[in-house]
Write a protein that holds these residues in place. Structure first.
Motif, mmCIF file in Angstrom:
data_model
loop_
_atom_site.group_PDB
_atom_site.id
_atom_site.type_symbol
_atom_site.label_atom_id
_atom_site.label_comp_id
_atom_site.label_asym_id
_atom_site.label_seq_id
_atom_site.Cartn_x
_atom_site.Cartn_y
_atom_site.Cartn_z
ATOM 1 N N CYS A 39 -3.449 -8.022 41.919
ATOM 2 C CA CYS A 39 -3.123 -6.788 42.631
ATOM 3 C C CYS A 39 -4.344 -6.207 43.331
ATOM 4 C CB CYS A 39 -2.556 -5.760 41.666
ATOM 5 S SG CYS A 39 -0.960 -6.266 41.041
ATOM 6 N N PRO B 58 5.747 -12.806 40.162
ATOM 7 C CA PRO B 58 5.214 -11.634 39.476
ATOM 8 C C PRO B 58 6.251 -10.868 38.648
ATOM 9 C CG PRO B 58 4.900 -11.496 41.873
ATOM 10 C CD PRO B 58 5.365 -12.867 41.573
ATOM 11 N N ALA B 59 7.490 -10.773 39.114
ATOM 12 C CA ALA B 59 8.511 -10.052 38.344
ATOM 13 C C ALA B 59 8.735 -10.750 37.004
ATOM 14 C CB ALA B 59 9.821 -9.977 39.133
ATOM 15 N N THR C 277 5.763 -10.541 34.504
ATOM 16 C CA THR C 277 5.689 -9.240 33.854
ATOM 17 C C THR C 277 6.734 -9.108 32.753
ATOM 18 O OG1 THR C 277 5.015 -8.362 35.982
ATOM 19 C CG2 THR C 277 5.618 -6.758 34.320
ATOM 20 N N ASN D 20 -0.414 -3.150 33.891
ATOM 21 C CA ASN D 20 -0.439 -4.144 34.963
ATOM 22 C C ASN D 20 -1.119 -5.409 34.464
ATOM 23 O OD1 ASN D 20 -0.993 -5.726 37.157
ATOM 24 N ND2 ASN D 20 -1.993 -4.133 38.360
ATOM 25 N N MET E 74 6.461 -6.487 40.089
ATOM 26 C CA MET E 74 5.981 -6.269 38.727
ATOM 27 C C MET E 74 6.549 -4.984 38.153
ATOM 28 S SD MET E 74 2.071 -7.490 39.095
ATOM 29 C CE MET E 74 1.750 -7.127 37.390
ATOM 30 N N GLY F 152 9.880 -5.652 37.010
ATOM 31 C CA GLY F 152 9.788 -6.442 35.778
ATOM 32 C C GLY F 152 9.596 -5.546 34.558
ATOM 33 N N ARG F 153 8.763 -4.546 34.706
ATOM 34 C CA ARG F 153 8.518 -3.638 33.575
ATOM 35 C C ARG F 153 9.767 -2.876 33.205
ATOM 36 N NH1 ARG F 153 4.272 0.671 33.620
ATOM 37 N NH2 ARG F 153 4.445 0.606 31.377
#
Ligand SMILES: Cc1cc2nc3c(=O)[nH]c(=O)nc-3n(C[C@H](O)[C@H](O)[C@H](O)COP(=O)(O)OP(=O)(O)OC[C@H]3O[C@@H](n4cnc5c(N)ncnc54)[C@H](O)[C@@H]3O)c2cc1C
Ligand SMILES: Cc1cc2nc3c(=O)[nH]c(=O)nc-3n(C[C@H](O)[C@H](O)[C@H](O)COP(=O)(O)OP(=O)(O)OC[C@H]3O[C@@H](n4cnc5c(N)ncnc54)[C@H](O)[C@@H]3O)c2cc1C
Ligand code: SF4
Ligand code: SF4
Ligand code: FES
Lengths: 280, 476
Positions: free
Chosen positions: B100, B162-163, B166, B94, B460, B463-464
């Motif tokens: 977060c 955030p997406a 990441t 993260n 996120m 995104g990962r």
């Protein structure tokens, strides 16, 4: 950063800038605009792309000093830089060979009108342009519009140049003379666009107006630019800025422009106070 | 009875440490500025709270976290006083722990399934996460991850929420060249234009984003993809090998009620953008924001709470702010903490109330909202009891400012200019949940643009997932 490569004062309070923005220059079409921010603390201001130069990677903007932000911008010089230029935004003007087109421009709306006149001419139309201003001194782009129009009619409110009166009256005259008009474009003060819409409505001549709605982001994110068109609500920055002038609720637009009046008056007072302090 | 209970021999009970509360500024004080409301754990509080974790071998909390933070692992390091080590542990999965720790709906995620929570209040995982991330930043100990050798591949990342942050972080680590295209003049997406300063200080967002800049991401601001450049141009003319779309859901939804276009009625996005992105509450910034004496906020999600609390701060002492919501209190979608803070700050809640039209004056300025009372009927699709209007209960709520906070949908710039990208009927991109792969080769998507409005941590997580798939795609 976007450097100002050229500055020309066209009329009192009306300034033309060439600004480096290669990506915008490459993508833009007539009728589209940019949203600029002069520096970190500035507002985002929507401005029409008047012209572009692909080789130099510049776009041209014509700015009328109408309030705080445009006043500050008008003071920018060649070599100064704008922090942000976003665009091209909005839908390009629908270009077609309509036949005979009358383009009515008023005030700084003439700047917005210029690329459209040029585009309509290139699309094969016969273009009659009515270029109006309050007085001779405030008239802009006479030469440029003349070069791309089949006929150019100048009007001034006070009669100091060209025909005395409003563009809408001249348009009514053309209709009364029996001229066959296939399409009308009106760009200028909201009152003027409303008047033009009323002139063409009885004859059902398709008419578009380019709205200068209040905008913040210019990307469809805030809804601040909402306009009522017929029985629908549209976002001027995404669905416009041009709309069917016979369907636009112009009175609503006029009211919206007065909503921030007191705040803006405060900001203007601040400029004047600052200027006076500098002088003393 | 009670006495009898107390007289029993206290067994292990006395060792039980209560969940540590985070210091909070008083409502009177915080209503006057935009500084942060909650103040975070001290080292002492953090050490005490960390001891509450049982270090369960099954650690259900990890499964409750959309990005599987090694929760017992980082909490163990906290108990040892290794706060920097703890922060690094979280960052393995993260990148934005300081964000977060503040805005995650922990009560529905990691903390909801915490074993301690079965007998007592759960371990305050979010507060600990926030503490170690703040500690690391404040002590200037933020370290950069190692970067793999240059792969020679180029990826375009659209949007910078955030997406996208990441995805960029992971792809940069894998040695790819990353260019971020953002429509606005600042990076961060909703974290900068939506969530207010008093809940998420912008300096924190900036410093967390700084990491991707330091890792060498190329940043292109003021680039509206679909207008300035299209996806096809990026891939065919500009030489990108893959594209990630993380453009969020930015289009505000309105009620479509009579009078909604009156002056003084804005979307939450407009109001929050004026306040957060354009910093209208600060003297030196030019953008105006207008808040009258009676503000009505329509909706009851996080966005509505943020709007109401911001309006209270902008409007000052004389301003009365109310929430208008058609369901009941326990159905409000906002986080409990936000509702609680809003109540403390004097926000009024008009529940089981629905607007029917807006009424204005001769200047077209809004003056009143006509509402109708609602009652709860049978449960609907969402499982919540459906609100039904009570006939004849129309009434007027005075309001000179109205903020509509009903949610957002995706914008269409990319869909309209990339016909081979398939969308749902809501305008979200269709993407494989396991990979983020869209219907177009080499194009991946994640976050709100795929799910509709969701959460920071879900974006996120997406995104990962996408970064992993992009790495595989580029290797293959
Ligand atoms: C699509 C579009 C294209 C435009 N093109 C040009 C152009 O080429 N040249 C030009 O000089 N102007 C153009 N405008 C208008 C220009 O954006 C406004 O004059 C400017 O934003 C006013 O800002 P200000 O701070 O100087 O004035 P303010 O003190 O904010 O306001 C002065 C007057 O301008 C109105 N106004 C305020 N904000 C806006 C806004 N965002 N849009 C429109 N009017 C506004 C106010 O209601 C008021 O009547 C355009 C507007 C739009 C929406
Ligand atoms: C007021 C508010 C409060 C919230 N509170 C919380 C909370 O407390 N907890 C929580 O978990 N979640 C909260 N959320 C939701 C959360 O912020 C979002 O789910 C999350 O930010 C989604 O991330 P994203 O990366 O998908 O997109 P976003 O954060 O929406 O970012 C998308 C970015 O892409 C840019 N973009 C869009 N289109 C283009 C384009 N065509 N070209 C270039 N750039 C583009 C946008 O400008 C934006 O910067 C809140 C949302 C709001 C609005
Ligand atoms: S990222 Fe969110 S869900 Fe995951 S551990 Fe942290 S607070 Fe909990
Ligand atoms: S479930 Fe709770 S107690 Fe168990 S490891 Fe996770 S945080 Fe600790
Ligand atoms: S200016 Fe924000 S939606 Fe049009």
């Amino acid at each position: 950063m976007h450097k100002i490569t050229r500055k020309r004062v066209l009329a009192p309070k009306i300034t033309r800038f060439s600004v480096e923005a290669p990506e915008v220059a490459r993508a833009r079409k007539p009728g589209q605009f940019v949203v600029i921010r002069a520096d970190e603390t500035s507002e985002r201001v929507p401005l029409t792309i008047v012209d572009s130069d692909l080789e130099k990677g510049t776009i041209d903007l014509i700015i009328q000093d109408a309030g705080f932000s445009t006043h500050v911008l008008s003071g920018y010089e060649e070599g100064d830089e704008l922090t942000d230029v976003l665009g091209p935004l909005g839908k390009p003007t629908h270009m077609d060979n309509f036949g005979t087109v009358v383009c009515v421009g008023g005030g700084v709306g003439t700047a917005v009108l210029y690329p459209i006149v040029k585009g309509l001419k290139e699309a094969g139309n016969t273009v009659i342009t009515i270029n109006g201003a309050r007085n001779k001194e405030l008239l802009i782009l006479e030469e440029e519009l003349g070069a791309v129009s089949d006929e150019l009619i100048i009007t001034t409110d006070d009669g100091s140049y060209g025909i005395k009166g409003f563009g809408s009256t001249v348009l009514q005259g053309l209709i009364d003379e029996g001229k066959k008009i296939d399409f009308v474009v009106a760009i200028g003060p909201t009152m003027m666009m409303k008047a033009v819409a009323e002139v063409t409505r009885p004859y059902e001549i398709p008419t578009i107006a380019s709205l200068n709605a209040i905008m913040i982001d210019g990307t469809g994110m805030c809804g601040g630019c909402r306009v009522t068109v017929g029985d629908e609500v549209k976002f001027a920055c995404v669905d416009g800025p041009e709309f069917d002038a016979h369907l636009v609720d112009f009175d609503e637009q006029i009211a919206k422009h007065h909503y921030y009046d007191t705040e803006q008056a405060c900001q203007m007072e601040k400029i004047i106070a600052d200027a006076e302090q500098e002088r003393s | 009875m009670a006495e009898e209970k107390r007289s029993r021999p206290p067994r292990k009970k006395k060792e039980r440490i209560p969940r540590q509360e985070m210091p909070v500024r008083s409502p009177e004080e915080r209503n006057r500025d935009f500084n942060e409301v909650t103040l975070g754990f001290s080292e002492e509080l953090a050490l005490t709270e960390a001891k509450r974790c049982l270090q369960c071998p099954t650690h259900p909390c990890v499964d409750g976290c959309p990005v599987s933070v090694d929760i017992p692992g980082f909490i163990h390091l906290v108990t040892e006083g290794d706060f920097i080590g703890a922060a690094q542990k979280i960052k393995e999965t993260n990148l934005l722990p300081a964000v977060c720790g503040r805005v995650c709906p922990q009560e529905e995620q990691c903390e909801q399934v915490c074993v301690v929570g079965k007998i007592d209040q759960p371990v305050a995982i979010g507060r600990l996460e926030r503490f170690v991330a703040d500690y690391e930043r404040e002590h200037g100990k933020v370290s950069l991850p190692e970067i793999a050798p240059k792969s020679g591949k180029k990826v375009a990342v659209i949007g910078s929420g955030p997406a996208s942050i990441t995805v960029s972080y992971e792809l940069l680590q894998a040695g790819h060249q990353v260019t971020i295209y953002e429509a606005l003049h600042e990076l961060g997406g909703v974290l900068v234009y939506g969530i207010p300063e008093f809940r998420l200080p912008k300096s924190i967002v900036a410093s967390e984003i700084d990491t991707i800049k330091k890792l060498g991401a190329e940043i292109k601001l003021n680039m509206l993809i679909g207008k300035t450049r299209t996806i096809d141009q990026l891939m065919e003319e500009d030489g990108f090998d893959a594209v990630f779309i993380g453009t969020g859901a930015g289009l505000p939804v309105f009620l479509n009620l009579p009078g909604e276009n009156l002056n003084g009625i804005s979307s939450a996005n407009e109001f929050l953008t004026r306040v957060n992105l354009m910093k209208a509450y600060r003297e030196e910034y030019v953008t105006p924001v207008k808040v009258g004496k009676k503000v009505a906020v329509i909706g009851a999600g996080n966005v509505a709470m943020d709007s109401a609390r911001s309006a209270k701060r902008v409007g000052g002492d004389g301003t009365e702010v109310s929430i208008i919501y058609r369901r009941a209190r326990d159905q409000m979608p906002a986080r409990e903490e936000e509702i609680h803070h809003a109540e403390e700050e004097g926000i009024i809640f008009n529940l089981l109330t629905n607007p029917v039209r807006f009424i204005g004056d001769e200047k077209n300025n809004v003056t009143q909202v006509e509402c109708i009372k609602m009652e709860l009927g049978e449960p609907d699709d969402s499982g919540r009891r459906r609100p039904i209007p009570i006939e004849g209960s129309e009434h007027i709520i005075e309001a000179d400012t109205v903020i509509v906070a009903l949610g957002t949908r995706p914008r269409k710039f990319i869909a309209e200019t990339t016909p081979d990208l398939k969308t749902s009927k809501w305008g979200t991109f269709l993407a494989d949940e396991e990979t983020g792969q869209t219907s177009k080769q080499g194009v991946f998507a994640g976050g709100d643009i795929v799910t509709g409005s969701a959460t920071v941590i879900k974006a996120m997580g997406a995104g990962r997932v996408a970064a992993k798939a992009i790495n595989e795609y580029l290797a293959g």
